[in-house]
Design a protein around this motif. Structure first.
Motif, PDB file in Angstrom:
ATOM      1  N   GLN A 176       0.814  -1.276  -0.111  1.00 59.14           N
ATOM      2  CA  GLN A 176       0.052  -0.165   0.273  1.00 59.14           C
ATOM      3  C   GLN A 176       0.759   0.810  -0.564  1.00 59.14           C
ATOM      4  O   GLN A 176       2.127   1.546   1.423  1.00 59.14           O
ATOM      5  N   PRO A 177       1.097   2.424  -1.239  1.00 59.11           N
ATOM      6  CA  PRO A 177       2.006   3.130  -1.274  1.00 59.11           C
ATOM      7  C   PRO A 177       0.981   4.374  -0.309  1.00 59.11           C
ATOM      8  O   PRO A 177       0.330   4.352  -0.494  1.00 59.11           O
ATOM      9  N   GLU A 186       7.534   5.613  -1.603  1.00 61.53           N
ATOM     10  CA  GLU A 186       7.195   5.812   0.293  1.00 61.53           C
ATOM     11  C   GLU A 186       5.633   4.493   0.413  1.00 61.53           C
ATOM     12  O   GLU A 186       5.166   4.122  -0.630  1.00 61.53           O
ATOM     13  N   LEU A 187       6.600   3.384   1.863  1.00 62.14           N
ATOM     14  CA  LEU A 187       5.124   2.129   1.514  1.00 62.14           C
ATOM     15  C   LEU A 187       4.406   2.577   3.363  1.00 62.14           C
ATOM     16  O   LEU A 187       5.081   3.010   4.117  1.00 62.14           O
ATOM     17  N   GLU A 188       3.333   3.090   2.415  1.00 61.22           N
ATOM     18  CA  GLU A 188       2.195   3.019   4.093  1.00 61.22           C
ATOM     19  C   GLU A 188       2.371   1.770   4.382  1.00 61.22           C
ATOM     20  O   GLU A 188       2.459   1.076   5.676  1.00 61.22           O
ATOM     21  N   ARG A 189       2.329   0.248   4.342  1.00 60.64           N
ATOM     22  CA  ARG A 189       1.750  -0.463   4.842  1.00 60.64           C
ATOM     23  C   ARG A 189       2.078  -2.131   3.795  1.00 60.64           C
ATOM     24  O   ARG A 189       2.310  -1.983   2.544  1.00 60.64           O
ATOM     25  N   LEU A 190       2.156  -3.498   4.125  1.00 60.94           N
ATOM     26  CA  LEU A 190       2.318  -3.848   3.211  1.00 60.94           C
ATOM     27  C   LEU A 190       2.005  -5.287   3.109  1.00 60.94           C
ATOM     28  O   LEU A 190       1.551  -5.406   5.286  1.00 60.94           O
ATOM     29  N   VAL A 191       1.314  -6.315   3.221  1.00 62.68           N
ATOM     30  CA  VAL A 191       0.597  -7.299   3.219  1.00 62.68           C
ATOM     31  C   VAL A 191       0.490  -7.856   2.652  1.00 62.68           C
ATOM     32  O   VAL A 191       0.541  -8.947   1.005  1.00 62.68           O
ATOM     33  N   LEU A 203       0.849  -4.143  -6.438  1.00 63.79           N
ATOM     34  CA  LEU A 203       2.492  -4.279  -6.852  1.00 63.79           C
ATOM     35  C   LEU A 203       3.126  -5.020  -5.746  1.00 63.79           C
ATOM     36  O   LEU A 203       2.485  -5.040  -4.471  1.00 63.79           O
ATOM     37  N   ALA A 204       3.553  -5.738  -6.550  1.00 66.83           N
ATOM     38  CA  ALA A 204       3.974  -7.298  -5.883  1.00 66.83           C
ATOM     39  C   ALA A 204       5.428  -7.396  -5.413  1.00 66.83           C
ATOM     40  O   ALA A 204       6.423  -6.939  -5.528  1.00 66.83           O
ATOM     41  N   VAL A 205       6.215  -7.281  -4.438  1.00 63.39           N
ATOM     42  CA  VAL A 205       7.156  -7.405  -3.711  1.00 63.39           C
ATOM     43  C   VAL A 205       8.149  -8.864  -4.626  1.00 63.39           C
ATOM     44  O   VAL A 205       7.409  -9.922  -5.220  1.00 63.39           O
ATOM     45  N   ALA A 206       9.517  -8.174  -5.113  1.00 66.73           N
ATOM     46  CA  ALA A 206      10.031  -8.677  -6.134  1.00 66.73           C
ATOM     47  C   ALA A 206      10.523  -9.320  -6.296  1.00 66.73           C
ATOM     48  O   ALA A 206      11.641  -9.530  -6.535  1.00 66.73           O
TER      49      ALA A 206
END
Ligand code: G1P
Length: 307
Positions: A176-177, A186-191, A203-206
């Motif tokens: 979640q940018p 910037e990163l707000e959140r990552l799930v 946007l997927a972690v690569a």
């Protein structure tokens, strides 16, 4: 550049690639002419990494063997005048140091990275997932750019991202940018692996990360998450929640991620690398053209492809 150490988790069982991975690691499957692990190491070496710490597990010895210097084989090739084959072993002599430690229990990717703590200690480091190749033939400097961004912005975490079709978000860590999404954001959140309806973006972690050592403290606190595993994504989320700075870097168009975790994407990767091979690619392209009209017929007789 100061960060020269990369942790490469390779302990996964490769169950989605059975029977090919029953007695060999998925990281040793060939993609084009090289095993996956060698593509990963070449890419990292090109980005300034000099020390590689593999987090291994049961049945992964062939990875260690691959990066050893095989004096006997070198002598044999030299004695028999096989200079061209000898040149294929040049990678053994790269100015790199290799370290190996084992994840003794399969508790997830986050736990695998935590196994690096005694060796990495109190320094920033890269994590590169050993079953993912970025770009064809190591033509990616994403890790170098991530390290530069990490150092210039004093971030705690920098993660590589690629956009994926919306219907595939459930396979990945999703960002979640915060604010506009540019090459760096910037990163707000990552799930980790959200339901399609709940995904905050595509946007997927690569498979490439840069961390300050604070991630180790957060990994210790991380509770089992998706699939009952200790997830690296959840530890990054803890860093963000505690006020840490997280940035995302988008892969460029030539830096596609090749995931060697399932047959569909493995086949595609092998095919693309083989077709791009300087020596064998052009004739393979011709061969495939002759094959395609007939293969439609035989594929339809097969059982449907498995995920
Ligand atoms: C791991 C990570 C996930 C990431 C993916 C590809 O998942 O947990 O966040 O998007 O790698 O880099 P895995 O493919 O191991 O299930």
């Amino acid at each position: 550049m100061t960060i020269d150490i990369a942790v490469v988790p390779v302990a996964g069982l490769g169950t989605r690639l059975l029977p090919a991975t029953k007695s060999q690691p998925k990281e040793m499957l060939p993609v084009g002419r090289k095993p996956v692990a060698q593509h990963v190491v070449d890419e990292l070496a090109g980005s300034g990494i000099r020390r590689l710490l593999f987090i291994t597990g049961k049945g992964k010895h062939s990875i260690e063997n691959h990066f050893d210097i095989d004096g006997e084989l070198v002598a044999y090739l030299r004695e028999t005048g096989r200079e061209r084959e000898l040149a294929e072993l040049d990678f053994e002599r790269q100015d790199l140091e290799f370290f190996y430690t084992r994840q003794r229990r399969q508790l997830g990717l986050g736990h695998a990275v935590l196994c690096a703590r005694p060796l990495v200690g109190d320094q920033p480091f890269v994590v590169a997932l050993g079953d993912s190749i970025i770009g064809i033939n190591a033509q990616s400097d994403i890790v170098r750019r991530m390290i530069e961004t990490f150092e210039a912005s004093r971030a705690d975490v920098v993660v590589a991202f690629e956009e994926v079709p919306r219907e595939e978000v459930f396979r990945y860590g999703i960002a979640q940018p915060r604010g506009p999404v540019d090459d760096v954001f910037e990163l707000e959140r990552l799930v980790e692996k959200p339901e399609i309806a709940d995904a905050p973006s595509n946007l997927a972690v690569a498979a490439r990360y840069v961390f300050s050592p604070v991630i180790f403290d957060k990994l210790v606190e991380t509770q089992p998450g998706k699939g009952g595993e200790i997830q690296l994504t959840d530890a990054i989320q803890l860093v963000l929640e505690s006020g840490g700075k997280g940035l995302g870097l988008r892969l460029r168009s030539h830096e596609r991620r090749f995931d060697i975790g399932n047959f569909e994407s493995y086949f595609r990767a092998f095919f693309e690398f083989a077709l791009a091979d300087a020596k064998f690619g052009p004739r393979l392209q011709q061969f495939v053209r002759t094959l395609l009209p007939t293969c439609k017929l035989s594929a339809s007789q097969d059982s449907p492809a498995q995920a």
